[in-house]
Design a protein around this motif. Sequence first.
Motif, mmCIF file in Angstrom:
data_model
loop_
_atom_site.group_PDB
_atom_site.id
_atom_site.type_symbol
_atom_site.label_atom_id
_atom_site.label_comp_id
_atom_site.label_asym_id
_atom_site.label_seq_id
_atom_site.Cartn_x
_atom_site.Cartn_y
_atom_site.Cartn_z
ATOM 1 N N GLY A 177 0.789 -1.209 0.000
ATOM 2 C CA GLY A 177 0.000 0.000 0.000
ATOM 3 C C GLY A 177 0.822 1.260 0.000
ATOM 4 N N ALA A 178 2.118 1.163 0.237
ATOM 5 C CA ALA A 178 3.028 2.311 0.304
ATOM 6 C C ALA A 178 2.543 3.362 1.291
ATOM 7 C CB ALA A 178 3.205 2.936 -1.087
ATOM 8 N N PRO A 179 2.356 2.984 2.573
ATOM 9 C CA PRO A 179 1.951 3.978 3.566
ATOM 10 C C PRO A 179 3.034 5.021 3.773
ATOM 11 C CG PRO A 179 2.555 1.913 4.627
ATOM 12 C CD PRO A 179 2.557 1.650 3.161
ATOM 13 N N VAL A 180 2.606 6.184 4.274
ATOM 14 C CA VAL A 180 3.492 7.338 4.421
ATOM 15 C C VAL A 180 3.485 7.802 5.873
ATOM 16 C CG1 VAL A 180 3.756 9.777 3.806
ATOM 17 C CG2 VAL A 180 3.221 8.105 2.043
ATOM 18 N N ALA A 181 4.677 8.092 6.403
ATOM 19 C CA ALA A 181 4.793 8.706 7.733
ATOM 20 C C ALA A 181 4.214 10.119 7.646
ATOM 21 C CB ALA A 181 6.252 8.743 8.167
ATOM 22 N N THR A 182 3.192 10.392 8.439
ATOM 23 C CA THR A 182 2.398 11.602 8.228
ATOM 24 C C THR A 182 2.213 12.404 9.515
ATOM 25 O OG1 THR A 182 1.160 10.384 6.535
ATOM 26 C CG2 THR A 182 0.234 12.476 7.281
ATOM 27 N N PRO A 183 2.618 13.691 9.528
ATOM 28 C CA PRO A 183 2.331 14.552 10.678
ATOM 29 C C PRO A 183 0.831 14.647 10.919
ATOM 30 C CG PRO A 183 3.997 15.557 9.282
ATOM 31 C CD PRO A 183 3.461 14.381 8.526
ATOM 32 N N ILE A 184 0.448 14.656 12.196
ATOM 33 C CA ILE A 184 -0.958 14.789 12.565
ATOM 34 C C ILE A 184 -1.100 15.824 13.665
ATOM 35 C CG2 ILE A 184 -1.536 12.434 11.894
ATOM 36 C CD1 ILE A 184 -1.528 11.711 14.902
ATOM 37 N N ASP A 185 -2.311 16.298 13.831
ATOM 38 C CA ASP A 185 -2.673 17.193 14.917
ATOM 39 C C ASP A 185 -3.092 16.349 16.114
ATOM 40 O OD1 ASP A 185 -4.891 18.831 16.451
ATOM 41 O OD2 ASP A 185 -3.726 20.301 15.320
ATOM 42 N N ALA A 186 -2.857 16.853 17.327
ATOM 43 C CA ALA A 186 -3.217 16.097 18.532
ATOM 44 C C ALA A 186 -4.695 15.756 18.567
ATOM 45 C CB ALA A 186 -2.826 16.881 19.782
ATOM 46 N N ARG A 187 -5.535 16.607 17.998
ATOM 47 C CA ARG A 187 -6.972 16.334 18.001
ATOM 48 C C ARG A 187 -7.312 15.105 17.177
ATOM 49 N NH1 ARG A 187 -8.616 22.292 16.160
ATOM 50 N NH2 ARG A 187 -6.788 21.799 14.879
ATOM 51 N N GLU A 188 -6.450 14.757 16.225
ATOM 52 C CA GLU A 188 -6.723 13.595 15.389
ATOM 53 C C GLU A 188 -6.558 12.283 16.150
ATOM 54 O OE1 GLU A 188 -5.725 14.151 10.934
ATOM 55 O OE2 GLU A 188 -4.190 15.320 11.999
ATOM 56 N N LEU A 189 -5.958 12.328 17.311
ATOM 57 C CA LEU A 189 -5.876 11.123 18.130
ATOM 58 C C LEU A 189 -7.260 10.638 18.535
ATOM 59 C CD1 LEU A 189 -2.884 12.044 20.473
ATOM 60 C CD2 LEU A 189 -2.848 10.386 18.590
ATOM 61 N N ASP A 190 -8.239 11.522 18.518
ATOM 62 C CA ASP A 190 -9.609 11.146 18.876
ATOM 63 C C ASP A 190 -10.392 10.589 17.696
ATOM 64 O OD1 ASP A 190 -9.223 12.027 21.519
ATOM 65 O OD2 ASP A 190 -9.706 14.085 20.966
ATOM 66 N N ASP A 191 -9.794 10.589 16.518
ATOM 67 C CA ASP A 191 -10.464 10.086 15.322
ATOM 68 C C ASP A 191 -10.351 8.567 15.302
ATOM 69 O OD1 ASP A 191 -11.387 9.372 12.847
ATOM 70 O OD2 ASP A 191 -10.099 10.758 11.720
ATOM 71 N N PRO A 192 -11.458 7.847 15.406
ATOM 72 C CA PRO A 192 -11.382 6.378 15.439
ATOM 73 C C PRO A 192 -10.846 5.771 14.146
ATOM 74 C CG PRO A 192 -13.670 7.120 15.255
ATOM 75 C CD PRO A 192 -12.846 8.336 15.540
ATOM 76 N N ALA A 193 -10.836 6.560 13.060
ATOM 77 C CA ALA A 193 -10.305 6.046 11.789
ATOM 78 C C ALA A 193 -8.790 6.155 11.702
ATOM 79 C CB ALA A 193 -10.936 6.800 10.619
ATOM 80 N N LEU A 194 -8.167 6.827 12.674
ATOM 81 C CA LEU A 194 -6.720 7.018 12.614
ATOM 82 C C LEU A 194 -5.994 5.694 12.802
ATOM 83 C CD1 LEU A 194 -4.378 9.099 12.451
ATOM 84 C CD2 LEU A 194 -4.383 9.083 14.965
ATOM 85 N N GLY B 229 -1.675 13.304 -0.532
ATOM 86 C CA GLY B 229 -1.733 14.627 -1.140
ATOM 87 C C GLY B 229 -2.741 15.546 -0.494
ATOM 88 N N GLU B 230 -3.826 14.976 0.032
ATOM 89 C CA GLU B 230 -4.843 15.788 0.687
ATOM 90 C C GLU B 230 -4.316 16.481 1.938
ATOM 91 O OE1 GLU B 230 -7.205 12.536 3.384
ATOM 92 O OE2 GLU B 230 -7.071 12.124 1.227
ATOM 93 N N ARG B 231 -3.197 15.997 2.489
ATOM 94 C CA ARG B 231 -2.641 16.576 3.711
ATOM 95 C C ARG B 231 -1.693 17.741 3.434
ATOM 96 N NH1 ARG B 231 -4.727 14.767 8.388
ATOM 97 N NH2 ARG B 231 -2.733 15.198 9.393
ATOM 98 N N LEU B 232 -1.194 17.841 2.216
ATOM 99 C CA LEU B 232 -0.101 18.767 1.946
ATOM 100 C C LEU B 232 -0.509 20.224 2.073
ATOM 101 C CD1 LEU B 232 1.590 16.983 -1.076
ATOM 102 C CD2 LEU B 232 2.142 16.820 1.357
ATOM 103 N N ALA B 233 -1.758 20.533 1.791
ATOM 104 C CA ALA B 233 -2.205 21.921 1.851
ATOM 105 C C ALA B 233 -2.355 22.413 3.281
ATOM 106 C CB ALA B 233 -3.532 22.074 1.103
ATOM 107 N N ASP B 234 -2.444 21.492 4.240
ATOM 108 C CA ASP B 234 -2.678 21.897 5.629
ATOM 109 C C ASP B 234 -1.859 21.007 6.563
ATOM 110 O OD1 ASP B 234 -3.728 23.284 7.787
ATOM 111 O OD2 ASP B 234 -5.485 21.995 7.933
ATOM 112 N N ASP B 235 -0.551 21.118 6.468
ATOM 113 C CA ASP B 235 0.357 20.348 7.309
ATOM 114 C C ASP B 235 0.235 20.838 8.757
ATOM 115 O OD1 ASP B 235 2.484 19.274 8.702
ATOM 116 O OD2 ASP B 235 3.916 19.548 7.092
#
Length: 332
Positions: free
Chosen positions: A269-286, A297-303
């Motif tokens: 799947g070629a996963p990517v090491a991706t910066p996240i916001d602390a609030r995303e820890l509450d996202d069950p899909a994470l 690519g959807e993350r690049l505009a709002d790192d």
Amino acid sequence: MSEKRNDARNVRAGRRTVRVSRPEKVLFPDDGITKWDLVEYYRSVSRRIIPQLRGRPLMMERHPDGIGGKPLMQKNAPDHFPDWVRRAVLPKEGGKVTHVVCDDTATLLYLADQACVTPHRWLSRADRPDHPDRLILDLDPPSSDESRKTNEPGASGTSGVSAESGFEEVRWAARRCCALLGELGLPGLLMTTGSRGVHVVVPLDGHADFDTVRSFARDAADLLAARHPDRLTTEPRKAKRRGRLYLDTQRNAYAQTAVTPYAVRARPGAPVATPIDARELDDPALRSDRWTLRTVGERLADDPWARTDTRGRSLRAPRERLRRLAEDEGLG
């Protein structure tokens, strides 16, 4: 799957032209991802990843036969690398190593042409190799034979081998790490590793040496483990962890490396090491592998890191705060 291309193709990167040989070579056989796809990906994320690589010695994780073949974990820059690829000669026990330093997009794309799927970076810079400007707490879920039922309300874990419950342990631990860092006056930058877990990254000012940084990281991890002895441990031996999540501080040492933000991992799947916001820890899909070469690519505009204060911090005051906390909690 990418269409078949010629035996070589050129790509422009600033003032340089990088020749990509065998661009149609499939590196991820289950996904049809080719070397050219890898080159195009790294070109697309260069404005995000180059600041994370610049000035740092690298270890190159190369997969010339694709991710199903034997990887080459390469520290020394080969003699055939072009002169314009920056090198840094650094000491090791009994000798020295000539590392690649990736300061620009052309070098990044050249490494991709060499089937370097994942660049792993030092926590210090080549000009001050003994003084890290990053501290990392590495959080991986307990292995399947260690996992146990989680006690957090609302958690979905069971006492088996569930990947979901294992990663919930990582999310829970990451929240506690960030909370402790907040008590100490330090920021905690979060990143999914694209493999199994999460890195908590602390930017430092580079004044402290590795011994000081490693000691601080261990003391912080010991405090967290003492606060949550049923769920966290600093025990390096798996047999003694008893299903608890291991707070790994061992990357905080000279010549140790960590996966670079936005690096591709050599996994299906070629996963990517991706910066996240602390609030995303509450996202069950994470999940650690939530974003891939094809979807990040959807993350690049709002790192998240780009809108966070990432200036390096001194450990002087946090060390004193940590000492006082440990004393107050009976650990001093």
